[in-house]
Design a protein around this motif. Sequence first.
Motif, PDB file in Angstrom:
ATOM      1  N   GLY A  79       0.773  -1.226   0.000  1.00  0.00           N
ATOM      2  CA  GLY A  79       0.000   0.000   0.000  1.00  0.00           C
ATOM      3  C   GLY A  79       0.806   1.277   0.000  1.00  0.00           C
ATOM      4  N   VAL A  80       2.139   1.180   0.039  1.00  0.00           N
ATOM      5  CA  VAL A  80       2.977   2.374   0.060  1.00  0.00           C
ATOM      6  C   VAL A  80       3.200   2.866  -1.359  1.00  0.00           C
ATOM      7  CG1 VAL A  80       5.307   3.232   0.516  1.00  0.00           C
ATOM      8  CG2 VAL A  80       4.121   1.884   2.239  1.00  0.00           C
ATOM      9  N   ASP A  81       3.024   4.146  -1.568  1.00  0.00           N
ATOM     10  CA  ASP A  81       3.254   4.784  -2.860  1.00  0.00           C
ATOM     11  C   ASP A  81       4.655   5.357  -2.865  1.00  0.00           C
ATOM     12  OD1 ASP A  81       3.246   6.178  -5.237  1.00  0.00           O
ATOM     13  OD2 ASP A  81       1.690   7.608  -4.660  1.00  0.00           O
ATOM     14  N   ILE A  82       5.545   4.829  -3.704  1.00  0.00           N
ATOM     15  CA  ILE A  82       6.930   5.313  -3.713  1.00  0.00           C
ATOM     16  C   ILE A  82       7.018   6.764  -4.177  1.00  0.00           C
ATOM     17  CG2 ILE A  82       7.860   3.007  -4.090  1.00  0.00           C
ATOM     18  CD1 ILE A  82       8.542   4.011  -6.999  1.00  0.00           C
ATOM     19  N   LEU A  83       5.971   7.288  -4.789  1.00  0.00           N
ATOM     20  CA  LEU A  83       5.979   8.668  -5.271  1.00  0.00           C
ATOM     21  C   LEU A  83       5.265   9.627  -4.321  1.00  0.00           C
ATOM     22  CD1 LEU A  83       5.294   8.088  -9.071  1.00  0.00           C
ATOM     23  CD2 LEU A  83       7.501   8.400  -7.927  1.00  0.00           C
ATOM     24  N   ALA A  84       4.936   9.169  -3.129  1.00  0.00           N
ATOM     25  CA  ALA A  84       4.254  10.038  -2.165  1.00  0.00           C
ATOM     26  C   ALA A  84       5.069  11.303  -1.943  1.00  0.00           C
ATOM     27  CB  ALA A  84       4.038   9.298  -0.854  1.00  0.00           C
ATOM     28  N   GLY A  85       4.406  12.450  -2.039  1.00  0.00           N
ATOM     29  CA  GLY A  85       5.074  13.715  -1.821  1.00  0.00           C
ATOM     30  C   GLY A  85       5.741  14.309  -3.047  1.00  0.00           C
ATOM     31  N   ILE A  86       5.778  13.563  -4.143  1.00  0.00           N
ATOM     32  CA  ILE A  86       6.392  14.055  -5.377  1.00  0.00           C
ATOM     33  C   ILE A  86       5.298  14.621  -6.274  1.00  0.00           C
ATOM     34  CG2 ILE A  86       7.651  13.385  -7.460  1.00  0.00           C
ATOM     35  CD1 ILE A  86       8.971  11.165  -5.768  1.00  0.00           C
ATOM     36  N   PRO A  87       5.407  15.858  -6.712  1.00  0.00           N
ATOM     37  CA  PRO A  87       4.365  16.441  -7.571  1.00  0.00           C
ATOM     38  C   PRO A  87       4.252  15.682  -8.891  1.00  0.00           C
ATOM     39  CG  PRO A  87       5.824  18.150  -6.703  1.00  0.00           C
ATOM     40  CD  PRO A  87       6.464  16.835  -6.390  1.00  0.00           C
ATOM     41  N   VAL A  88       3.029  15.372  -9.277  1.00  0.00           N
ATOM     42  CA  VAL A  88       2.764  14.706 -10.554  1.00  0.00           C
ATOM     43  C   VAL A  88       2.078  15.710 -11.470  1.00  0.00           C
ATOM     44  CG1 VAL A  88       1.595  12.808 -11.730  1.00  0.00           C
ATOM     45  CG2 VAL A  88       2.582  12.460  -9.444  1.00  0.00           C
ATOM     46  N   VAL A  89       2.673  15.933 -12.645  1.00  0.00           N
ATOM     47  CA  VAL A  89       2.115  16.874 -13.618  1.00  0.00           C
ATOM     48  C   VAL A  89       1.592  16.079 -14.811  1.00  0.00           C
ATOM     49  CG1 VAL A  89       3.645  18.726 -12.880  1.00  0.00           C
ATOM     50  CG2 VAL A  89       4.357  17.214 -14.745  1.00  0.00           C
ATOM     51  N   PRO A  90       0.670  16.643 -15.575  1.00  0.00           N
ATOM     52  CA  PRO A  90       0.081  15.863 -16.674  1.00  0.00           C
ATOM     53  C   PRO A  90       1.095  15.398 -17.706  1.00  0.00           C
ATOM     54  CG  PRO A  90      -1.268  17.778 -16.191  1.00  0.00           C
ATOM     55  CD  PRO A  90      -0.006  17.954 -15.409  1.00  0.00           C
ATOM     56  N   LEU A  91       1.976  16.291 -18.123  1.00  0.00           N
ATOM     57  CA  LEU A  91       2.901  15.987 -19.210  1.00  0.00           C
ATOM     58  C   LEU A  91       4.268  16.596 -18.937  1.00  0.00           C
ATOM     59  CD1 LEU A  91       0.646  16.813 -22.308  1.00  0.00           C
ATOM     60  CD2 LEU A  91       1.283  14.510 -21.536  1.00  0.00           C
ATOM     61  N   ARG A  92       5.284  16.013 -19.538  1.00  0.00           N
ATOM     62  CA  ARG A  92       6.594  16.660 -19.588  1.00  0.00           C
ATOM     63  C   ARG A  92       6.556  17.696 -20.710  1.00  0.00           C
ATOM     64  NH1 ARG A  92      12.412  13.887 -21.412  1.00  0.00           N
ATOM     65  NH2 ARG A  92      13.661  15.808 -21.231  1.00  0.00           N
ATOM     66  N   ILE A  93       6.806  18.938 -20.373  1.00  0.00           N
ATOM     67  CA  ILE A  93       6.902  19.989 -21.380  1.00  0.00           C
ATOM     68  C   ILE A  93       8.382  20.180 -21.679  1.00  0.00           C
ATOM     69  CG2 ILE A  93       6.358  22.365 -21.986  1.00  0.00           C
ATOM     70  CD1 ILE A  93       3.935  20.534 -21.531  1.00  0.00           C
TER      71      ILE A  93
END
Length: 236
Positions: free
Chosen positions: A46-60
């Motif tokens: 149940g641990v999300d390794i990306l917890a706390g990391i901002p997720v954006v829709p796309l790489r610009i």
Amino acid sequence: MTRAKLLWLVAVAVLSVVVAVTTVAGVGQRSQSVAQAEGPPTVAPGVDILAGIPVVPLRIRGYDYHRAAFGDSWTDDTDAPGGRNGCDTRNDILNRDLVDKTFVAIKRCPTAVATGTLYDPYTNATVAFVRGNQIGASVQIDHIVPLALAWDMGARAWPEDLRRRFANDPANLLAVAGGANQDKSDSEPAVWMPPNTAFWCQYAVQFAEVLRGYGLSVDGASADRLRAAASTCPVA
């Protein structure tokens, strides 16, 4: 020691110098030394390794990226173990990641690797290294989070000294087969993952550690790919 165990040791060696220890329970605890490492990282259910990391829709993609923004060359100013020893970062990583080494003194570096063997985590191939010829080019130093990707995901706004530190941070560096490094280029995980699927767990965990340690964001498709890769990790 078996080849498989050596591959794990190379992988976990990187984790021993991470830029920051994640606060997510069960992930990224301060790593064991290379001598103690026995296998891949574990992830609690149940641990999300990306917890706390901002997720954006796309790489610009920023076409203003230039390599010199991260410094013109390898440095010897890292505060990581083994730094400030007369050897630049490239030579330190070769010394860290290769086995069966011989050495030669060059310039101010008394322990430059002259010959050695790489058990490449990206391809699972065994690669010979010989300094000073084309065989030397068969082993290259990869930025796990590529510099151009970091630029697009937040490093553009960093001061120059932070970008230089990022480019020379052993936590973000790995000796790999030259062909795999060229294939990866500056690709995000949504576009490229190591051909050796057995390495996906370590790659995902380390990629996330670097993003978190430097406050970088990740695109949505890559977030999905990293989470899927982390699902291959042993359960804590």
